[in-house]
Write an enzyme that holds these catalytic residues in place. Structure first.
Site, mmCIF file in Angstrom:
data_model
loop_
_atom_site.group_PDB
_atom_site.id
_atom_site.type_symbol
_atom_site.label_atom_id
_atom_site.label_comp_id
_atom_site.label_asym_id
_atom_site.label_seq_id
_atom_site.Cartn_x
_atom_site.Cartn_y
_atom_site.Cartn_z
ATOM 1 N N ASP A 403 62.234 7.085 68.186
ATOM 2 C CA ASP A 403 62.329 8.349 67.415
ATOM 3 C C ASP A 403 62.962 9.459 68.264
ATOM 4 O O ASP A 403 63.763 10.255 67.770
ATOM 5 C CB ASP A 403 60.941 8.809 66.983
ATOM 6 C CG ASP A 403 60.413 7.986 65.801
ATOM 7 O OD1 ASP A 403 61.207 7.181 65.271
ATOM 8 O OD2 ASP A 403 59.236 8.166 65.426
ATOM 9 N N GLU A 429 69.332 4.231 62.011
ATOM 10 C CA GLU A 429 70.017 4.791 63.189
ATOM 11 C C GLU A 429 71.465 5.117 62.866
ATOM 12 O O GLU A 429 72.314 5.220 63.729
ATOM 13 C CB GLU A 429 69.894 3.816 64.371
ATOM 14 C CG GLU A 429 70.846 2.631 64.410
ATOM 15 C CD GLU A 429 70.616 1.582 63.320
ATOM 16 O OE1 GLU A 429 69.845 1.839 62.358
ATOM 17 O OE2 GLU A 429 71.244 0.507 63.403
HETATM 18 N N1 LIG Z 1 62.017 4.336 65.998
HETATM 19 C C1 LIG Z 1 62.647 4.187 64.871
HETATM 20 N N2 LIG Z 1 63.326 3.082 64.610
HETATM 21 C C2 LIG Z 1 64.025 2.948 63.473
HETATM 22 C C3 LIG Z 1 64.003 3.944 62.524
HETATM 23 N N3 LIG Z 1 64.783 3.560 61.473
HETATM 24 C C4 LIG Z 1 65.265 2.359 61.751
HETATM 25 N N4 LIG Z 1 64.809 1.959 62.981
HETATM 26 C C5 LIG Z 1 65.082 0.747 63.645
HETATM 27 O O1 LIG Z 1 66.435 0.611 63.945
HETATM 28 C C6 LIG Z 1 66.700 -0.743 64.157
HETATM 29 C C7 LIG Z 1 68.023 -1.173 63.651
HETATM 30 O O2 LIG Z 1 68.329 -2.442 64.113
HETATM 31 P P1 LIG Z 1 69.549 -3.235 63.631
HETATM 32 O O3 LIG Z 1 69.866 -2.931 62.231
HETATM 33 O O4 LIG Z 1 69.262 -4.661 63.899
HETATM 34 O O5 LIG Z 1 70.736 -2.799 64.501
HETATM 35 P P2 LIG Z 1 70.887 -2.510 66.056
HETATM 36 O O6 LIG Z 1 69.689 -3.023 66.734
HETATM 37 O O7 LIG Z 1 71.106 -1.050 66.186
HETATM 38 O O8 LIG Z 1 72.126 -3.360 66.378
HETATM 39 P P3 LIG Z 1 73.551 -2.967 66.058
HETATM 40 O O9 LIG Z 1 73.545 -1.990 65.012
HETATM 41 O O10 LIG Z 1 74.166 -4.260 65.599
HETATM 42 O O11 LIG Z 1 74.147 -2.443 67.286
HETATM 43 C C8 LIG Z 1 65.543 -1.505 63.533
HETATM 44 O O12 LIG Z 1 64.749 -2.076 64.549
HETATM 45 C C9 LIG Z 1 64.750 -0.426 62.840
HETATM 46 O O13 LIG Z 1 63.389 -0.670 62.856
HETATM 47 C C10 LIG Z 1 63.249 5.116 62.806
HETATM 48 O O14 LIG Z 1 63.193 6.072 62.055
HETATM 49 N N5 LIG Z 1 62.607 5.197 63.986
#
Ligand SMILES: Nc1nc2c(ncn2[C@@H]2O[C@H](COP(=O)(O)OP(=O)(O)OP(=O)(O)O)[C@@H](O)[C@H]2O)c(=O)[nH]1
Length: 509
Positions: A403, A429
């Site tokens: 976060d 993200e």
């Molecule tokens: N801490 C946190 N994590 C989040 C939030 N929203 C999404 N995520 C996490 O962001 C991550 C996204 O992972 P992926 O979609 O696999 O993509 P990545 O790990 O960024 O890999 P690439 O995009 O391929 O570089 C997931 O683990 C989600 O749980 C949030 O609001 N807070």
């Protein structure tokens, strides 16, 4: 018509009828014309205000007539008293005192009532006859006036006394005739009588002359009663017209319908009663008191009605005040609701973690922005950014650390952007940056600056330095392109950047 104008009108009517009823002979040409005017006004169906104006104009004349009537009444009273005194002064004759007192009592009671004048004059004749009968030694068998007034011994004295008495009586009766105000077709009668009075020195003719005077007084009173009856009938129409006016005036006020109905019924009944009573009334005094009673009763009905109106107005005012307060409260509530709504709307459009406008806000903003740029043929670019391997951040340092990174990345981006550029947290993200008035080249440069700003940022997680990188896809809006298509192209470029090894910018027209 308002309450107070109704009240005033009733008051004016009361004055008018009481004054006119005293002197409704119609002998004053000015008064006649004013009364005619009032009747015309009433017959034309004038409203209450016009009737009131006409009566106001008549008032000074009515007052004058009132005074003239009082003058005539005083004259009758003094004539009668003079005649009684003459009787008393005749030497050798004894006026029966009880009858004299009785007559004087009648005079005191009725001298103001013209209908009683003939009776009073007849009363005097009776007293004169009784005086004659009471006398012990009548001097002559000629007419009773001769015997009454010519009792002295010597013929020369008797003749002299005759003339003096004639002079006195003639003077008083001629004065009375002058003030009777009879209709013009009696002018000849009056002239003859005046001539008889002033030219004739013969006492014997006095009883006949007095009878004639009484006849003329009766004619005058007869006319007065006829005129008064007509006037009262007109007054009755006038009251009916006021009633109509009140009914019409309040017709539209539905809330008052009940009390209006009651008032109408009462007024109609009173007007009808008055009409019948006027027809059956026989003399001036009873007509006067009857009309006064009727007006009092109408006036009190009006007063009751007014107090009802007052109550209803009071209730209405209270209701209006309550309603106003309610409206004021509602207005206040509306204002606070509106601001609450705006707050909620803002909340709905804002991402709570980063305080950036969210995806909904992006979707609201992008269409009008694109339309304006396309219309004005200005360039607009879209950059779709995604944190690289963000899952690892979460997995390695935990969700809270993740976060923190999500909050810090856009701050780095902001530093590399222009004021008019807009950053949205699109989801997870992923961030979207709208670059208005920006060509693709300029957008690529700015995207590169963003990438560098992030990758060079000294992120520190749980005391350890961490490098964060982002991949960016950049596309420029085409003349007829939709926002969705633009986003799709930029998103594809983002994935190209990911596939190409991440931490880089991919752009396309
Ligand atoms: N801490 C946190 N994590 C989040 C939030 N929203 C999404 N995520 C996490 O962001 C991550 C996204 O992972 P992926 O979609 O696999 O993509 P990545 O790990 O960024 O890999 P690439 O995009 O391929 O570089 C997931 O683990 C989600 O749980 C949030 O609001 N807070």
């Amino acid at each position: 018509m308002t309450e107070s104008s109704s009240e005033k009108l009733i008051e004016v009517l009361r004055k008018a009828v009481s004054r006119t009823s005293l002197l409704a002979e119609g002998n004053d040409p000015k008064l006649d014309s004013v009364v005619r005017h009032i009747r015309q006004v009433i017959n034309k169906g004038a409203d209450a205000q016009q009737i009131q104006d006409a009566l106001n104009n008549a008032e000074p004349l009515l007052i004058q007539s009132d005074e003239a009537q009082m003058g005539r009444a005083k004259l009758i009273r003094s004539v009668l008293q003079e005649l009684i005194d003459l009787l008393e002064k005749q030497p050798g004759y004894r006026v029966p005192q009880s009858e004299r007192k009785q007559l004087e009592g009648q005079i005191r009671l009725h001298w103001q009532s013209s209908s009683q004048w003939p009776q009073l004059l007849k009363g005097f004749l009776t007293l004169a006859e009784s005086t004659l009968e009471n006398t012990a030694e009548p001097r002559s068998s000629s007419s009773f006036f001769k015997r009454l007034f010519n009792r002295r011994s010597s013929p020369s004295d008797s003749q002299k006394n005759d003339q003096e008495i004639m002079l006195q009586i003639s003077h008083t009766l001629a004065g009375l005739l002058n003030n009777l105000s009879l209709p013009s077709h009696h002018d000849d009668d009056i002239a003859d009588l005046r001539k008889a009075l002033l030219g004739n020195k013969n006492l014997q003719e006095l009883p006949g002359i007095l009878d004639e005077v009484i006849n003329l007084v009766m004619v005058a009173i007869g006319k007065s009663q006829e005129n008064l009856t007509n006037y009262l009938n007109q007054l009755n129409k006038q009251l009916a017209s006021i009633n109509d006016s009140i009914s019409t005036s309040y017709h539209s006020q539905k809330t008052l319908s009940e009390s209006r109905h009651g008032l109408n019924t009462q007024l109609q009944r009173q007007v009808k009663d008055t009409s019948q009573a006027v027809k059956s009334a026989s003399d001036l005094d009873s007509l006067k008191s009857l009309i006064n009673d009727r007006l009092s009763s109408i006036s009190s009905t009006m007063t009751d009605y007014q107090s009802q109106m007052h109550q209803q107005e009071k209730h209405a005012t209270q209701s209006i005040t309550l309603l106003k307060n309610k409206v004021t409260r509602m207005e206040k509530d509306t204002v606070s609701l509106r601001s609450l709504l705006q707050e909620k709307l803002a909340q709905a459009m804002t991402d709570s973690l980063t305080d950036l406008p969210n995806r909904t806000a992006y979707q609201d903003a992008i269409l009008p922005l694109c339309q304006v740029m396309q219309k004005t043929q200005k360039p607009l670019c879209l950059a779709v950014c995604d944190i690289d391997h963000f899952k690892n951040v979460n997995d390695t340092w935990g969700h809270l650390a993740g976060d923190k990174v999500l909050r810090l990345v856009p701050k780095q981006m902001r530093d590399a952007l222009k004021d008019e550029d807009l950053i949205f947290r699109y989801g997870g993200e992923e961030f979207v940056i709208v670059l208005p008035n920006t060509t693709l080249e300029q957008a690529m440069e700015r995207a590169e600056a963003i990438r560098l700003a992030v990758v060079k940022a000294p992120f520190n997680v749980q005391g350890e330095p961490v490098t964060i990188s982002i991949s960016i896809g950049v596309a420029e809006l085409q003349p007829k392109e939709s926002p969705n298509d633009l986003f799709g192209r930029a998103d594809k470029l983002l994935y190209s950047a990911k596939e190409a090894g991440r931490n880089q910018v991919m752009a396309s027209k």
